[in-house]
Write a protein that holds these residues in place. Structure first.
Motif, PDB file in Angstrom:
ATOM      1  N   TRP A   1       0.580  -1.024   0.238  1.00  0.00           N
ATOM      2  CA  TRP A   1      -0.120   0.120  -0.228  1.00  0.00           C
ATOM      3  C   TRP A   1       0.522   1.224   0.211  1.00  0.00           C
ATOM      4  O   TRP A   1       0.217   2.211   0.337  1.00  0.00           O
ATOM      5  CB  TRP A   1      -1.078   0.132   1.159  1.00  0.00           C
ATOM      6  N   GLY A   2       2.203   1.125  -0.166  1.00  0.00           N
ATOM      7  CA  GLY A   2       3.238   2.489  -0.598  1.00  0.00           C
ATOM      8  C   GLY A   2       3.297   3.154   1.027  1.00  0.00           C
ATOM      9  O   GLY A   2       3.298   2.469   1.847  1.00  0.00           O
ATOM     10  N   SER A   3       3.864   4.434   0.198  1.00  0.00           N
ATOM     11  CA  SER A   3       4.505   5.095   1.444  1.00  0.00           C
ATOM     12  C   SER A   3       3.201   5.924   2.934  1.00  0.00           C
ATOM     13  O   SER A   3       2.827   6.255   1.795  1.00  0.00           O
ATOM     14  CB  SER A   3       5.256   5.968   0.716  1.00  0.00           C
ATOM     15  N   TYR A   4       3.931   5.903   3.551  1.00  0.00           N
ATOM     16  CA  TYR A   4       2.687   6.500   4.375  1.00  0.00           C
ATOM     17  C   TYR A   4       3.034   8.319   4.785  1.00  0.00           C
ATOM     18  O   TYR A   4       1.799   8.237   4.956  1.00  0.00           O
ATOM     19  CB  TYR A   4       3.215   6.599   6.221  1.00  0.00           C
ATOM     20  N   ILE A   5       3.675   8.387   4.969  1.00  0.00           N
ATOM     21  CA  ILE A   5       4.431   9.683   4.377  1.00  0.00           C
ATOM     22  C   ILE A   5       3.009  10.634   2.723  1.00  0.00           C
ATOM     23  O   ILE A   5       2.313  11.546   2.996  1.00  0.00           O
ATOM     24  CB  ILE A   5       5.146  10.469   4.380  1.00  0.00           C
ATOM     25  N   ASP A   6       3.418   9.686   1.472  1.00  0.00           N
ATOM     26  CA  ASP A   6       2.673  10.318   1.080  1.00  0.00           C
ATOM     27  C   ASP A   6       0.937   9.667   1.040  1.00  0.00           C
ATOM     28  O   ASP A   6       0.506  10.483   0.356  1.00  0.00           O
ATOM     29  CB  ASP A   6       2.831   9.196  -0.887  1.00  0.00           C
ATOM     30  N   TYR A   7       0.429   8.367   1.613  1.00  0.00           N
ATOM     31  CA  TYR A   7      -0.505   8.104   2.591  1.00  0.00           C
ATOM     32  C   TYR A   7      -1.038  10.200   2.754  1.00  0.00           C
ATOM     33  O   TYR A   7      -2.622   9.955   2.407  1.00  0.00           O
ATOM     34  CB  TYR A   7      -0.770   7.031   3.149  1.00  0.00           C
ATOM     35  N   VAL A   8      -0.687  10.343   3.670  1.00  0.00           N
ATOM     36  CA  VAL A   8      -1.614  11.163   4.444  1.00  0.00           C
ATOM     37  C   VAL A   8      -1.016  12.471   3.614  1.00  0.00           C
ATOM     38  O   VAL A   8      -2.579  13.452   3.536  1.00  0.00           O
ATOM     39  CB  VAL A   8      -0.566  11.714   5.780  1.00  0.00           C
ATOM     40  N   SER A   9      -0.142  13.246   2.535  1.00  0.00           N
ATOM     41  CA  SER A   9      -0.037  14.223   1.644  1.00  0.00           C
ATOM     42  C   SER A   9      -1.223  13.996   0.483  1.00  0.00           C
ATOM     43  O   SER A   9      -1.511  14.838   0.697  1.00  0.00           O
ATOM     44  CB  SER A   9       1.264  14.038   0.974  1.00  0.00           C
ATOM     45  N   GLU A  10      -1.365  12.465   0.066  1.00  0.00           N
ATOM     46  CA  GLU A  10      -2.555  13.001  -0.756  1.00  0.00           C
ATOM     47  C   GLU A  10      -3.884  13.102  -0.025  1.00  0.00           C
ATOM     48  O   GLU A  10      -4.665  13.668  -1.205  1.00  0.00           O
ATOM     49  CB  GLU A  10      -2.502  11.462  -1.321  1.00  0.00           C
ATOM     50  N   TRP A  11      -4.748  13.030   1.345  1.00  0.00           N
ATOM     51  CA  TRP A  11      -5.153  12.932   1.905  1.00  0.00           C
ATOM     52  C   TRP A  11      -5.388  13.822   2.225  1.00  0.00           C
ATOM     53  O   TRP A  11      -6.742  14.574   2.543  1.00  0.00           O
ATOM     54  CB  TRP A  11      -5.871  11.745   2.945  1.00  0.00           C
ATOM     55  N   ASN A  12      -4.505  15.050   2.423  1.00  0.00           N
ATOM     56  CA  ASN A  12      -4.317  16.436   2.937  1.00  0.00           C
ATOM     57  C   ASN A  12      -5.016  16.956   1.132  1.00  0.00           C
ATOM     58  O   ASN A  12      -6.019  17.901   2.188  1.00  0.00           O
ATOM     59  CB  ASN A  12      -3.108  16.528   3.327  1.00  0.00           C
ATOM     60  N   LYS A  13      -5.285  15.983   0.762  1.00  0.00           N
ATOM     61  CA  LYS A  13      -5.726  16.819  -0.495  1.00  0.00           C
ATOM     62  C   LYS A  13      -7.275  17.565  -0.010  1.00  0.00           C
ATOM     63  O   LYS A  13      -8.264  17.993  -0.685  1.00  0.00           O
ATOM     64  CB  LYS A  13      -5.446  16.901  -1.910  1.00  0.00           C
TER      65      LYS A  13
ATOM     66  N   ALA B   1      -8.606  17.443   3.087  1.00  0.00           N
ATOM     67  CA  ALA B   1      -8.531  17.574   4.523  1.00  0.00           C
ATOM     68  C   ALA B   1     -10.261  18.429   4.938  1.00  0.00           C
ATOM     69  O   ALA B   1     -10.566  18.452   6.418  1.00  0.00           O
ATOM     70  CB  ALA B   1      -7.489  18.263   5.281  1.00  0.00           C
ATOM     71  N   ASP B   2     -10.846  19.895   3.565  1.00  0.00           N
ATOM     72  CA  ASP B   2     -11.435  20.222   3.567  1.00  0.00           C
ATOM     73  C   ASP B   2     -12.943  19.637   2.748  1.00  0.00           C
ATOM     74  O   ASP B   2     -14.034  20.288   3.568  1.00  0.00           O
ATOM     75  CB  ASP B   2     -11.168  20.697   3.318  1.00  0.00           C
ATOM     76  N   ASP B   3     -12.565  18.018   2.933  1.00  0.00           N
ATOM     77  CA  ASP B   3     -13.937  17.613   2.370  1.00  0.00           C
ATOM     78  C   ASP B   3     -15.049  17.929   3.371  1.00  0.00           C
ATOM     79  O   ASP B   3     -15.020  17.136   4.021  1.00  0.00           O
ATOM     80  CB  ASP B   3     -13.976  16.466   1.060  1.00  0.00           C
ATOM     81  N   GLU B   4     -16.241  18.273   2.851  1.00  0.00           N
ATOM     82  CA  GLU B   4     -17.474  18.105   4.279  1.00  0.00           C
ATOM     83  C   GLU B   4     -17.812  17.319   4.569  1.00  0.00           C
ATOM     84  O   GLU B   4     -18.537  15.717   5.707  1.00  0.00           O
ATOM     85  CB  GLU B   4     -18.618  18.997   3.684  1.00  0.00           C
ATOM     86  N   ASN B   5     -17.838  15.647   3.582  1.00  0.00           N
ATOM     87  CA  ASN B   5     -18.362  14.326   3.711  1.00  0.00           C
ATOM     88  C   ASN B   5     -16.721  13.784   4.282  1.00  0.00           C
ATOM     89  O   ASN B   5     -16.961  12.118   4.390  1.00  0.00           O
ATOM     90  CB  ASN B   5     -18.301  13.777   2.586  1.00  0.00           C
ATOM     91  N   ILE B   6     -16.284  13.858   5.013  1.00  0.00           N
ATOM     92  CA  ILE B   6     -14.799  13.070   5.187  1.00  0.00           C
ATOM     93  C   ILE B   6     -14.589  13.686   6.708  1.00  0.00           C
ATOM     94  O   ILE B   6     -14.570  15.137   7.111  1.00  0.00           O
ATOM     95  CB  ILE B   6     -13.298  13.826   4.692  1.00  0.00           C
ATOM     96  N   MET B   7     -14.470  13.057   7.655  1.00  0.00           N
ATOM     97  CA  MET B   7     -14.095  12.901   8.847  1.00  0.00           C
ATOM     98  C   MET B   7     -13.022  12.781   9.566  1.00  0.00           C
ATOM     99  O   MET B   7     -12.540  11.299   9.067  1.00  0.00           O
ATOM    100  CB  MET B   7     -15.093  12.868   9.690  1.00  0.00           C
TER     101      MET B   7
END
Length: 312
Positions: free
Chosen positions: A188-200, A202-208
């Motif tokens: 499943w790849g890099s954890y740092i990259d994982y958090v970086s991609e999800w950070n894009k 971070a402000d989505d209203e359907n994500i907690m």
């Protein structure tokens, strides 16, 4: 709950058996530049996954491996099943014949067609980065609980996990593992990259977003917030029941029923700051520098409270 996990146990048992017959170099395959375990994932399924149609009321849990997804996944499943008791569809939700392995990317290419027969609400887990998820999840605004954990404990837990699980590659030393982890040469790849991609997102209203650490600190508050986010309409008594059933000790004691022999591997310690048992000054220096460069100024990076949980 034990009946609900029969599919989980069957898939994992088969993966363990298949992996024992494979050479080390056969255990992983690469898809779009990321490694995945051959015994549970395959390129044909990933291709089919692209056309998966998410429902607006689907309940998604996203988290990198060893972030606590099996623990939080059981909490989420318990919340949804408890809520389902309020309507007449409850019996069909527990129909063994309609069960699928809860991780979206694990299974055969026909899995997604079978999932159209699952009643709502479907509870779905995933370790995938957002850009590799089906577009319908975001276009249909299905709600996602994003689970994060401090990177040093993720690495430590993953190290113990991968060395005990036949379908994943083993490492001769912690140093070898740490190098692979920092280079993203992991399932499943890099954890740092994982958090970086999800950070894009971070402000989505359907994500907690919730962290493993805050859930450990105040499980009752976290469970209540999760229930409210998914609009499950549970009573205080029902929420407290989920809280009581979701202590690490309770889940560990029940792990053979919920996860079979795999449970002993999944539920190891369930603590915070176990990284101190493995990280040297050099490991700390490298991880600290990488976090500072890529995540420290991001919203999700701040959410991780790196200075609290990852500093000596």
């Amino acid at each position: 709950m034990s009946k609900h996990r029969n599919k989980f146990i069957a898939v994992v048992d088969k993966a363990m058996t298949d992996a024992e017959k494979m050479a080390p170099e056969e255990l992983m395959f690469s898809y779009k530049g990321i490694l995945y375990p051959t015994t549970v994932c395959n390129p044909e399924a990933f291709k089919a996954l692209e056309s998966f149609e998410a429902r607006k009321d689907d309940v998604f849990l996203a988290g990198y491996p060893k972030s606590g997804t099996n623990w939080v996944g059981q909490i989420l499943t318990d919340l949804v099943l408890t809520s389902a008791k309020h309507n007449e569809e409850y019996d069909s939700l527990d129909d063994e014949e309609l069960e699928e392995f809860p991780y979206l990317e694990v299974g055969d290419a026909e899995k997604y067609q079978r999932m159209t027969n699952l009643p709502s609400r479907r509870v779905i887990f995933t370790h995938l980065r957002p850009e590799n998820l089906p577009a319908s999840i975001f276009s249909n605004k299905a709600k996602i609980l994003l689970l994060l954990r401090n990177p040093k404990d993720v690495a430590t837990s993953f190290y113990h996990f991968t060395n005990k699980l036949a379908p994943l590659p083993s490492f001769k030393s912690w140093d070898d593992f740490f190098t692979a982890f920092m280079n993203g040469q992991m399932p499943w790849g890099s954890y740092i990259d994982y958090v970086s991609e999800w950070n894009k997102h971070a402000d989505d209203e359907n994500i907690m977003t919730i962290t493993y650490e805050e859930l450990k600190e105040n499980r009752a508050l976290g469970v209540k917030q999760i229930s409210e986010f998914f609009e499950l309409n549970l009573t205080n008594e029902e929420i407290q029941g989920v809280v009581d059933r979701s202590s690490f000790q309770a889940m560990k004691e029940n792990s053979e029923k919920t996860h079979g022999a795999f449970g002993n591997v999944l539920f190891r310690k369930g603590g915070v700051s176990d990284w101190k048992s493995l990280f040297t000054e050099d490991h700390n220096r490298e991880m600290d520098a990488t976090f500072e460069e890529h995540l420290s100024e991001t919203k999700l990076g701040r959410k991780l409270k790196y200075g609290v949980y990852c500093k000596v």
